[in-house]
Design a protein around this motif. Structure first.
Motif, mmCIF file in Angstrom:
data_model
loop_
_atom_site.group_PDB
_atom_site.id
_atom_site.type_symbol
_atom_site.label_atom_id
_atom_site.label_comp_id
_atom_site.label_asym_id
_atom_site.label_seq_id
_atom_site.Cartn_x
_atom_site.Cartn_y
_atom_site.Cartn_z
ATOM 1 N N ALA A 192 0.829 -1.204 0.000
ATOM 2 C CA ALA A 192 0.000 0.000 0.000
ATOM 3 C C ALA A 192 0.866 1.258 0.000
ATOM 4 C CB ALA A 192 -0.934 -0.017 1.210
ATOM 5 N N LEU A 193 1.967 1.240 0.754
ATOM 6 C CA LEU A 193 2.856 2.397 0.792
ATOM 7 C C LEU A 193 3.521 2.626 -0.567
ATOM 8 C CD1 LEU A 193 4.566 1.757 4.251
ATOM 9 C CD2 LEU A 193 2.923 3.558 3.725
ATOM 10 N N LEU A 194 4.023 1.562 -1.190
ATOM 11 C CA LEU A 194 4.658 1.696 -2.490
ATOM 12 C C LEU A 194 3.652 2.113 -3.565
ATOM 13 C CD1 LEU A 194 6.966 -1.457 -2.360
ATOM 14 C CD2 LEU A 194 7.690 0.935 -2.229
ATOM 15 N N SER A 195 2.448 1.568 -3.476
ATOM 16 C CA SER A 195 1.408 1.933 -4.438
ATOM 17 C C SER A 195 1.052 3.414 -4.335
ATOM 18 C CB SER A 195 0.165 1.069 -4.208
ATOM 19 O OG SER A 195 -0.909 1.506 -5.021
ATOM 20 N N ALA A 196 0.959 3.919 -3.100
ATOM 21 C CA ALA A 196 0.643 5.332 -2.918
ATOM 22 C C ALA A 196 1.801 6.219 -3.357
ATOM 23 C CB ALA A 196 0.289 5.597 -1.456
ATOM 24 N N ARG A 197 3.028 5.790 -3.092
ATOM 25 C CA ARG A 197 4.186 6.616 -3.455
ATOM 26 C C ARG A 197 4.401 6.654 -4.958
ATOM 27 N NH1 ARG A 197 9.488 6.734 -4.632
ATOM 28 N NH2 ARG A 197 10.881 8.127 -3.436
ATOM 29 N N GLU A 198 4.266 5.500 -5.630
ATOM 30 C CA GLU A 198 4.488 5.426 -7.070
ATOM 31 C C GLU A 198 3.245 5.755 -7.879
ATOM 32 O OE1 GLU A 198 7.490 4.925 -8.183
ATOM 33 O OE2 GLU A 198 8.284 4.608 -6.150
ATOM 34 N N ASP A 199 2.104 5.936 -7.212
ATOM 35 C CA ASP A 199 0.826 6.231 -7.869
ATOM 36 C C ASP A 199 0.459 5.138 -8.876
ATOM 37 O OD1 ASP A 199 -1.460 7.764 -8.143
ATOM 38 O OD2 ASP A 199 -0.673 8.903 -9.839
ATOM 39 N N VAL A 200 0.663 3.894 -8.445
ATOM 40 C CA VAL A 200 0.336 2.734 -9.262
ATOM 41 C C VAL A 200 -0.615 1.854 -8.467
ATOM 42 C CG1 VAL A 200 1.221 0.670 -10.418
ATOM 43 C CG2 VAL A 200 2.541 2.804 -10.473
ATOM 44 N N ALA A 201 -1.751 1.534 -9.034
ATOM 45 C CA ALA A 201 -2.751 0.742 -8.326
ATOM 46 C C ALA A 201 -2.383 -0.734 -8.344
ATOM 47 C CB ALA A 201 -4.130 0.951 -8.945
ATOM 48 N N ILE A 202 -2.599 -1.397 -7.226
ATOM 49 C CA ILE A 202 -2.427 -2.848 -7.144
ATOM 50 C C ILE A 202 -3.642 -3.511 -7.782
ATOM 51 C CG2 ILE A 202 -2.256 -4.775 -5.512
ATOM 52 C CD1 ILE A 202 -0.815 -2.898 -3.630
ATOM 53 N N PRO A 203 -3.470 -4.633 -8.492
ATOM 54 C CA PRO A 203 -4.628 -5.292 -9.100
ATOM 55 C C PRO A 203 -5.759 -5.517 -8.096
ATOM 56 C CG PRO A 203 -2.606 -6.315 -9.869
ATOM 57 C CD PRO A 203 -2.208 -5.306 -8.821
ATOM 58 N N ARG A 204 -6.946 -5.234 -8.535
ATOM 59 C CA ARG A 204 -8.107 -5.288 -7.642
ATOM 60 C C ARG A 204 -8.389 -6.705 -7.133
ATOM 61 N NH1 ARG A 204 -13.552 -6.168 -8.413
ATOM 62 N NH2 ARG A 204 -14.935 -5.096 -6.938
ATOM 63 N N ASP A 205 -7.974 -7.717 -7.910
ATOM 64 C CA ASP A 205 -8.282 -9.109 -7.543
ATOM 65 C C ASP A 205 -7.120 -9.792 -6.852
ATOM 66 O OD1 ASP A 205 -6.638 -9.090 -9.703
ATOM 67 O OD2 ASP A 205 -7.682 -10.667 -10.817
ATOM 68 N N MET A 206 -6.239 -9.025 -6.197
ATOM 69 C CA MET A 206 -5.058 -9.603 -5.546
ATOM 70 C C MET A 206 -5.130 -9.412 -4.046
ATOM 71 S SD MET A 206 -1.001 -8.598 -5.961
ATOM 72 C CE MET A 206 -0.742 -9.597 -7.420
ATOM 73 N N VAL A 207 -4.746 -10.450 -3.302
ATOM 74 C CA VAL A 207 -4.571 -10.353 -1.856
ATOM 75 C C VAL A 207 -3.092 -10.536 -1.548
ATOM 76 C CG1 VAL A 207 -6.888 -11.172 -1.304
ATOM 77 C CG2 VAL A 207 -5.016 -12.817 -1.508
ATOM 78 N N LEU A 208 -2.678 -9.987 -0.407
ATOM 79 C CA LEU A 208 -1.273 -10.047 -0.024
ATOM 80 C C LEU A 208 -1.146 -10.403 1.444
ATOM 81 C CD1 LEU A 208 -1.797 -7.048 -1.708
ATOM 82 C CD2 LEU A 208 0.640 -7.451 -2.110
ATOM 83 N N PHE A 209 -0.112 -11.145 1.777
ATOM 84 C CA PHE A 209 0.223 -11.407 3.173
ATOM 85 C C PHE A 209 1.639 -11.942 3.237
ATOM 86 C CE2 PHE A 209 -1.961 -15.134 1.506
ATOM 87 C CZ PHE A 209 -1.120 -16.177 1.840
ATOM 88 N N GLY A 210 2.314 -11.661 4.342
ATOM 89 C CA GLY A 210 3.681 -12.100 4.544
ATOM 90 C C GLY A 210 4.383 -11.194 5.536
ATOM 91 N N GLU A 211 5.320 -11.757 6.265
ATOM 92 C CA GLU A 211 6.087 -10.994 7.247
ATOM 93 C C GLU A 211 7.400 -10.528 6.636
ATOM 94 O OE1 GLU A 211 8.102 -11.569 11.703
ATOM 95 O OE2 GLU A 211 6.906 -13.173 10.788
ATOM 96 N N ILE A 212 7.772 -9.297 6.925
ATOM 97 C CA ILE A 212 9.012 -8.715 6.406
ATOM 98 C C ILE A 212 10.047 -8.706 7.522
ATOM 99 C CG2 ILE A 212 10.080 -6.653 5.429
ATOM 100 C CD1 ILE A 212 7.406 -5.927 4.211
ATOM 101 N N SER A 213 11.186 -9.297 7.266
ATOM 102 C CA SER A 213 12.270 -9.279 8.246
ATOM 103 C C SER A 213 13.106 -8.018 8.057
ATOM 104 C CB SER A 213 13.147 -10.522 8.091
ATOM 105 O OG SER A 213 13.820 -10.506 6.840
ATOM 106 N N LEU A 214 13.995 -7.748 9.003
ATOM 107 C CA LEU A 214 14.824 -6.549 8.922
ATOM 108 C C LEU A 214 15.822 -6.615 7.776
ATOM 109 C CD1 LEU A 214 15.535 -5.821 12.697
ATOM 110 C CD2 LEU A 214 13.822 -4.790 11.199
ATOM 111 N N SER A 215 16.093 -7.795 7.268
ATOM 112 C CA SER A 215 16.980 -7.939 6.123
ATOM 113 C C SER A 215 16.276 -7.713 4.794
ATOM 114 C CB SER A 215 17.618 -9.328 6.126
ATOM 115 O OG SER A 215 16.619 -10.324 5.959
ATOM 116 N N GLY A 216 14.951 -7.542 4.850
ATOM 117 C CA GLY A 216 14.176 -7.377 3.631
ATOM 118 C C GLY A 216 13.605 -8.663 3.090
ATOM 119 N N ALA A 217 13.898 -9.800 3.712
ATOM 120 C CA ALA A 217 13.377 -11.089 3.256
ATOM 121 C C ALA A 217 11.912 -11.229 3.655
ATOM 122 C CB ALA A 217 14.200 -12.231 3.843
#
Length: 452
Positions: A372-397
Motif C-alpha cells: 500500500a505504501l509503495l502503491s501510494a508513493r508510485e501512484d500505481v494501483a495494485i490489481p483489484r483481484d489480488m490479496v497479499l500477506f507475509g512478514e518482512i524481516s529486517l533484512s528485507g526477506a
C-alpha cells in the motif's frame, strides 16, 4: 485468625440475627430461623495436617463442559462455542461503545433459550435499563433486573435465586463493606472480583463482569483481575464507524484472538456473519494506495483493506499517522524499504489506515502495508483481484506465515484470483488462485512496480 461469626436468617421475612432463636422477633414466625454459610469463607488457619488431594494423570478423559448458546452466532463464536457454567467473563471497552447494549441483548437471548438470567446495574437506574430494552425490542425477554452497588446484597440475591447467568455492570461501581476504600479503587476492585469469581465457581453460576478501561485502552484496576477470570473480552470500535468488534484476548474455554463483528443500528447491535465482505465494501475501482490483506483472527480468516496516502510534507519532520495498526511496525517497514530496497520516504507525510475500524496486530500484514505504501508513493494501483500477506524481516526477506491455506480459501471465496505471498509458503488447496511467490521485498517491488 478468628473465624467469622455465624449468620442466622428468618426464612419468612428475611431478618438477620446473630444467634438462633425459636421465634423470629421481627415477624413472630416459629421455627423459621436457619443458619446460613457466609458468602465467602475466606482463608482458614492451617491445622496440623490437611486431607490428601485426589490426583489424576494427564490421560484421564473428561467430557467437555456443557455450553449454553445464545443464538447470537458471533457472541457464541468468541466465547468458544457458548457459555460455560461457573465461568467468569470480563468485558471491557471504551465509554459509549455499546457494552451495556451488547450484554442486555445477550441476556435477553440467553433468557429466551430457557437460561435464568439476572442483570445487575450499578451505573444506571432501572428505568434507564428498561428504556434501552424498549428501544431494542427486548421487553418480552424474561430477564430479571436489579440495581444495586453493595456486593454483599448482590451475592445474597444471587445465592437465593441461583441463575444460570448473572451480569454485573460494572465492577468499578461495586463495593464491599469489609474493605475500607472508595468504590473503583484498586483494593475494592480486587476484592469485588475475587468474591464474584469465587461465587461463580462455588455455586455454578456464569458471571459476566463489565470493566471500565483507561485512556490507554486497558481494563482499569489491578491486572490481577484479568488473571482471576476465565475469559477477557474487549469491545472495540471507532465512534465514526458503525462496526463493533468483540475480541477475546484470553479464553480458557476457546481460542484467544477470536473476533465477533457487529454493526450498530437504531435497533441495537446486529451481527455480521461475513466480515470479510463488510470490510471490503465499496472497492469497485482500483486506486493507488489500496491493498487487501488476508489475515487470521483467532480461527477465522478475515480480509481487510489497507489504505495508504503518501504526500510531500511542508514540515521539517514528516508526519506518520496510523489508524488500526501499530505505529512502530510502520516505522520498521519504512526503514526496511529505504535501507534494503532503496526507496526513501524522507520529506513525505505517510498516512496509513485499516478500513472499517478494524485493528490488525499480526505481522503477516507487513507485505500488504508495504504494498500500500509503495502503491501510494508510485501512484500505481495494485490489481483489484489480488490479496497479499507475509512478514518482512529486517533484512528485507519475506517470511512465510501460518494458516496460508485458510487465507487463500477465504480470498477465493470472495472472488479474488491471485495472491502475493512469501516463497516457501504451504498453500495447500488454494482454490484456483494464481500464486505470485517472492523471496524478498526487492523482488516484490521489482515485479509489482518495476523498481528496486
Amino acid at each position: 485468625m478468628s473465624k467469622s461469626a455465624p449468620s442466622f436468617t428468618c426464612t419468612a421475612c428475611g431478618a438477620n440475627s446473630r444467634k438462633w432463636a425459636g421465634r423470629c422477633d421481627a415477624c413472630g414466625a416459629w421455627n423459621s430461623i436457619i443458619e446460613e454459610a457466609p458468602l465467602s469463607s475466606g482463608p482458614k488457619p492451617l491445622g496440623p495436617r490437611g486431607k490428601q488431594v485426589a490426583l489424576t494423570d494427564l490421560a484421564t478423559e473428561e467430557a467437555p463442559p456443557p455450553r449454553a448458546t445464545s443464538g447470537i452466532s458471533e457472541l457464541d463464536l468468541v466465547l468458544g462455542g457458548g457459555l460455560v457454567p461457573a465461568s467468569a467473563i470480563l468485558v471491557g471497552g471504551d465509554p459509549g461503545i455499546g457494552k451495556s447494549t451488547l450484554l442486555l441483548q445477550a441476556a435477553a437471548s440467553f433468557a429466551k433459550t430457557g437460561l435464568k438470567c439476572i442483570y445487575i446495574s450499578g451505573e444506571e437506574a432501572a428505568a434507564q435499563v428498561r428504556m434501552r430494552a424498549q428501544r431494542l425490542g427486548l421487553t418480552d425477554a424474561p430477564v430479571m433486573l436489579g440495581t444495586e452497588t453493595s456486593l454483599r446484597d448482590i451475592l445474597t440475591t444471587l445465592d437465593a435465586e441461583r441463575p444460570g447467568l448473572a451480569i454485573i455492570d460494572s465492577i468499578q461501581t461495586m463495593w464491599l463493606d469489609s474493605v475500607a476504600a472508595a468504590p473503583g479503587s484498586v483494593s475494592q476492585v480486587r476484592a469485588a472480583a475475587h468474591e464474584l469469581v469465587n461465587f461463580a465457581k462455588r455455586c455454578g453460576v456464569a458471571i459476566i463482569i463489565v470493566g471500565h478501561v483507561t485512556k490507554e485502552g486497558q481494563i482499569a484496576g489491578p491486572r490481577v483481575v484479568e488473571h482471576m477470570v476465565d475469559t477477557v473480552l474487549y469491545f472495540e470500535g471507532e465512534r465514526g464507524h458503525q462496526f463493533r468488534i468483540l475480541r477475546a484476548v484470553k479464553n480458557r474455554f476457546g481460542a484467544s484472538d477470536e473476533i465477533g463483528v457487529f454493526e450498530m443500528t437504531g435497533r441495537g447491535l446486529s451481527e455480521v456473519t461475513n466480515p470479510s465482505a463488510l470490510f471490503l465494501a465499496n472497492r469497485d475501482a482500483p486506486a493507488p494506495g489500496s491493498a487487501v490483506f488476508a489475515g487470521i483472527e483467532g480461527t477465522r480468516p478475515v480480509l481487510t483493506e489497507i489504505q495508504a496516502l503518501v504526500a510531500p510534507s511542508p514540515l521539517g519532520t514528516p508526519r506518520r499517522t496510523v489508524v488500526g495498526l501499530d505505529s512502530g511496525r510502520l516505522s520498521t517497514i519504512l526503514a526496511v524499504l529505504e535501507a534494503r530496497v532503496g526507496i526513501p520516504f524522507t520529506g513525505l507525510d505517510v498516512f496509513l489506515n485499516v478500513a472499517g475500524g478494524m485493528r490488525v496486530t499480526e505481522p503477516a500484514a507487513d507485505l500488504a502495508v508495504a504494498a500500500a505504501l509503495l502503491s501510494a508513493r508510485e501512484d500505481v494501483a495494485i490489481p483489484r483481484d489480488m490479496v497479499l500477506f507475509g512478514e518482512i524481516s529486517l533484512s528485507g526477506a519475506l517470511r512465510p506465515v501460518s494458516q496460508t491455506e485458510n487465507r487463500l480459501k477465504e480470498a477465493a471465496k470472495l472472488g479474488f484470483t491471485q495472491a502475493a505471498l512469501p516463497k516457501g509458503s504451504k498453500p495447500g488447496a488454494q482454490g484456483g488462485l494464481k500464486l505470485r511467490e517472492m523471496a524478498d521485498l526487492t523482488a516484490f517491488t521489482g515485479e509489482m512496480f518495476g523498481a528496486g
